[in-house]
Design a protein around this motif. Sequence first.
Motif, mmCIF file in Angstrom:
data_model
loop_
_atom_site.group_PDB
_atom_site.id
_atom_site.type_symbol
_atom_site.label_atom_id
_atom_site.label_comp_id
_atom_site.label_asym_id
_atom_site.label_seq_id
_atom_site.Cartn_x
_atom_site.Cartn_y
_atom_site.Cartn_z
ATOM 1 N N CYS A 106 10.679 -46.267 56.545
ATOM 2 C CA CYS A 106 9.288 -45.915 57.186
ATOM 3 C C CYS A 106 9.175 -44.472 57.478
ATOM 4 O O CYS A 106 7.875 -44.327 58.033
ATOM 5 C CB CYS A 106 9.391 -46.882 58.513
ATOM 6 S SG CYS A 106 9.235 -48.594 58.384
ATOM 7 N N VAL A 107 10.062 -43.985 57.955
ATOM 8 C CA VAL A 107 10.126 -42.422 58.050
ATOM 9 C C VAL A 107 9.247 -41.765 56.757
ATOM 10 O O VAL A 107 8.599 -41.050 56.854
ATOM 11 C CB VAL A 107 11.279 -41.748 58.500
ATOM 12 C CG1 VAL A 107 11.077 -40.511 58.736
ATOM 13 C CG2 VAL A 107 11.515 -42.188 59.879
ATOM 14 N N GLY A 164 5.927 -40.523 66.352
ATOM 15 C CA GLY A 164 6.901 -40.631 67.831
ATOM 16 C C GLY A 164 8.390 -40.935 67.324
ATOM 17 O O GLY A 164 8.779 -40.788 66.032
ATOM 18 N N PRO A 165 9.311 -41.021 68.464
ATOM 19 C CA PRO A 165 10.715 -41.064 67.965
ATOM 20 C C PRO A 165 10.893 -42.217 67.087
ATOM 21 O O PRO A 165 10.455 -43.238 66.999
ATOM 22 C CB PRO A 165 11.389 -41.532 69.366
ATOM 23 C CG PRO A 165 10.363 -40.942 70.424
ATOM 24 C CD PRO A 165 9.031 -41.163 69.833
ATOM 25 N N THR A 166 12.054 -41.976 66.237
ATOM 26 C CA THR A 166 12.554 -42.960 65.262
ATOM 27 C C THR A 166 13.763 -43.798 65.661
ATOM 28 O O THR A 166 14.339 -43.228 67.041
ATOM 29 C CB THR A 166 13.000 -42.156 63.735
ATOM 30 O OG1 THR A 166 14.298 -41.485 64.192
ATOM 31 C CG2 THR A 166 11.890 -41.224 63.459
ATOM 32 N N TYR A 167 14.092 -44.862 65.147
ATOM 33 C CA TYR A 167 15.481 -45.487 65.432
ATOM 34 C C TYR A 167 16.709 -44.369 65.658
ATOM 35 O O TYR A 167 17.506 -44.711 66.329
ATOM 36 C CB TYR A 167 15.572 -46.607 64.241
ATOM 37 C CG TYR A 167 16.789 -47.492 64.568
ATOM 38 C CD1 TYR A 167 16.741 -48.298 65.524
ATOM 39 C CD2 TYR A 167 18.091 -47.510 63.813
ATOM 40 C CE1 TYR A 167 18.067 -49.411 65.801
ATOM 41 C CE2 TYR A 167 19.190 -48.362 63.958
ATOM 42 C CZ TYR A 167 18.870 -49.117 65.081
ATOM 43 O OH TYR A 167 20.052 -49.926 65.279
ATOM 44 N N ARG A 168 16.627 -43.563 64.752
ATOM 45 C CA ARG A 168 17.801 -42.438 64.650
ATOM 46 C C ARG A 168 17.749 -41.652 65.880
ATOM 47 O O ARG A 168 18.799 -41.100 66.127
ATOM 48 C CB ARG A 168 17.760 -41.693 63.355
ATOM 49 C CG ARG A 168 18.287 -42.541 62.231
ATOM 50 C CD ARG A 168 18.451 -41.765 60.992
ATOM 51 N NE ARG A 168 19.127 -42.593 59.797
ATOM 52 C CZ ARG A 168 20.115 -42.603 59.321
ATOM 53 N NH1 ARG A 168 20.998 -42.584 60.364
ATOM 54 N NH2 ARG A 168 20.187 -43.383 58.247
ATOM 55 N N CYS A 169 16.638 -41.635 66.457
ATOM 56 C CA CYS A 169 16.468 -40.714 67.930
ATOM 57 C C CYS A 169 17.114 -41.443 69.076
ATOM 58 O O CYS A 169 17.868 -40.961 69.804
ATOM 59 C CB CYS A 169 15.154 -40.542 68.135
ATOM 60 S SG CYS A 169 14.304 -39.668 66.943
ATOM 61 N N LEU A 170 17.256 -42.870 68.868
ATOM 62 C CA LEU A 170 18.018 -43.621 69.743
ATOM 63 C C LEU A 170 19.466 -43.917 69.606
ATOM 64 O O LEU A 170 20.227 -43.895 70.455
ATOM 65 C CB LEU A 170 17.082 -44.985 70.041
ATOM 66 C CG LEU A 170 17.664 -45.821 71.097
ATOM 67 C CD1 LEU A 170 17.468 -45.100 72.493
ATOM 68 C CD2 LEU A 170 16.698 -47.233 70.988
ATOM 69 N N TYR A 171 19.591 -44.277 68.253
ATOM 70 C CA TYR A 171 20.921 -44.578 67.810
ATOM 71 C C TYR A 171 21.300 -43.640 66.577
ATOM 72 O O TYR A 171 20.899 -44.061 65.433
ATOM 73 C CB TYR A 171 21.227 -45.895 67.396
ATOM 74 C CG TYR A 171 20.719 -47.007 68.451
ATOM 75 C CD1 TYR A 171 21.494 -47.070 69.470
ATOM 76 C CD2 TYR A 171 19.552 -47.692 68.527
ATOM 77 C CE1 TYR A 171 21.349 -47.958 70.430
ATOM 78 C CE2 TYR A 171 19.125 -48.740 69.289
ATOM 79 C CZ TYR A 171 20.284 -48.840 70.548
ATOM 80 O OH TYR A 171 19.812 -49.737 71.633
ATOM 81 N N LYS A 193 13.481 -39.605 73.606
ATOM 82 C CA LYS A 193 12.647 -38.695 73.020
ATOM 83 C C LYS A 193 12.930 -38.497 71.444
ATOM 84 O O LYS A 193 13.958 -38.743 71.076
ATOM 85 C CB LYS A 193 12.595 -37.296 73.730
ATOM 86 C CG LYS A 193 12.474 -37.039 75.219
ATOM 87 C CD LYS A 193 12.218 -35.803 75.747
ATOM 88 C CE LYS A 193 11.986 -35.822 77.392
ATOM 89 N NZ LYS A 193 12.092 -34.271 77.909
ATOM 90 N N LEU A 194 11.772 -38.038 70.847
ATOM 91 C CA LEU A 194 11.685 -37.540 69.438
ATOM 92 C C LEU A 194 12.695 -36.400 69.003
ATOM 93 O O LEU A 194 12.788 -35.289 69.896
ATOM 94 C CB LEU A 194 10.479 -37.027 68.959
ATOM 95 C CG LEU A 194 10.491 -36.498 67.421
ATOM 96 C CD1 LEU A 194 10.877 -37.732 66.560
ATOM 97 C CD2 LEU A 194 8.948 -35.942 67.164
ATOM 98 N N ASN A 195 13.772 -36.618 68.263
ATOM 99 C CA ASN A 195 14.506 -35.300 67.747
ATOM 100 C C ASN A 195 13.593 -35.092 66.312
ATOM 101 O O ASN A 195 13.864 -35.829 65.381
ATOM 102 C CB ASN A 195 16.048 -35.961 67.498
ATOM 103 C CG ASN A 195 16.669 -34.705 66.724
ATOM 104 O OD1 ASN A 195 16.267 -33.579 66.360
ATOM 105 N ND2 ASN A 195 18.028 -34.988 66.724
ATOM 106 N N PRO A 196 12.970 -33.908 66.425
ATOM 107 C CA PRO A 196 12.192 -33.633 65.219
ATOM 108 C C PRO A 196 13.095 -33.596 63.780
ATOM 109 O O PRO A 196 12.287 -33.643 63.061
ATOM 110 C CB PRO A 196 11.732 -32.188 65.471
ATOM 111 C CG PRO A 196 11.762 -32.117 67.148
ATOM 112 C CD PRO A 196 12.759 -32.739 67.514
ATOM 113 N N GLU A 224 12.626 -35.177 59.284
ATOM 114 C CA GLU A 224 12.460 -34.273 57.991
ATOM 115 C C GLU A 224 13.253 -34.881 56.940
ATOM 116 O O GLU A 224 13.750 -34.047 55.960
ATOM 117 C CB GLU A 224 13.504 -33.028 58.378
ATOM 118 C CG GLU A 224 12.886 -32.049 59.558
ATOM 119 C CD GLU A 224 13.640 -30.909 59.868
ATOM 120 O OE1 GLU A 224 14.807 -30.829 59.538
ATOM 121 O OE2 GLU A 224 13.109 -30.311 60.987
ATOM 122 N N LEU A 225 13.535 -36.175 57.108
ATOM 123 C CA LEU A 225 13.974 -37.032 55.913
ATOM 124 C C LEU A 225 13.352 -36.716 54.467
ATOM 125 O O LEU A 225 12.312 -36.989 54.578
ATOM 126 C CB LEU A 225 14.285 -38.418 56.212
ATOM 127 C CG LEU A 225 15.242 -39.447 55.679
ATOM 128 C CD1 LEU A 225 16.531 -38.961 56.074
ATOM 129 C CD2 LEU A 225 14.865 -40.904 56.208
#
Length: 354
Positions: free
Chosen positions: A134-135, A161-168, A232-235, A239-240
Amino acid sequence: MSRYIRQTQLKDFGPVGQKKLSQSKVLVVGLGGLGLPVLQYLNAMGVGTLGLMDQDLIELHNLQRQVLYSEQDIGRLKLEVVHEKLSTQNSQTHFNLHDSFLTKDNALEIIKDYDLVVDATDNFPTRYLINDACVLLKKPFVYGALHSFEGHVSVFNYQNGPTYRCLYPNMPSAEEVPNCNENGVLGVIPGIIGTFQALEAIKVLTGIGEVLSGKLLLFDGLSQRSTQIGFKLNPKNLELKKLQDFYEPLDCDVVPAITAEDFQSLLDSKTDITLIDVRTEEEFTERNLKKAINVPLDCLELASNHITSDDTIYVICQSGKRSEIAVKKLQDQYPNKQFINILGGMNKIASLCP
């Protein structure tokens, strides 16, 4: 009277919101406890195109929480039954049937045709795969997860906005992953969480309300309390550039394994083998292979009673995860024996011989 009049007469929704739904395409990955309420509501409310994705068969223990299915459906493909029943619910909906599990090889090709993905799965590798696809494709996805009496809901990758990897950020190891077959879930909880997911999908598709982006909703069924946690979003997570080479917990140990297809051929050849089934007693009683000996994973020390003179011993569970853990432990206990994990477990075996 219009089919959707109870929605179109809402001032903040109206005919404009209904038109947006009719033009929307949503992929629901997983046709279990979460996916069914999501699909029933999106279908009833008029989402134009629904993608259905699963390859599992309906089993007796599914009926406790997957309430679209009946006893007469046991043994049938979930995909076929869901399509039949949703088609009678709303004949105006267009359905895309994906008779497969989501993999690294098909994720980008399938997801690119949809506006939104609903994650109704029950495993971490698929969630990370959905997130990364999805990213790359700039598609939002609605997340739901279950554990015992609790559930989680969030929306990832919505408007950058934030992705799943921003949370986990990191996938847990196989030993850290809770197993739903052992830990269980109260039947009504998937219905609640799946309905929350459907609501978030409607908000994303129509632009109404406040989307759960950058927020994790925690629902406790025993107290009827819900809590929201912000993140929060980790920018860097945007960048994937490509999908990972594989989506499984990192593990330095190589576990000997056999595909379910090759193992079924071995069974068909009438070869005399030793097979240990490490599922719970309840799972084993419901469905098992004739040659199997039930030694639940948490009672693995009892396996010594069944270690025969055979140099090779096969190990199976429901999906291949618990049996992989068992193979590692048994190999340490019995270094002179070879233990082989059956990939896909009983789920895959059932799809080969329904």
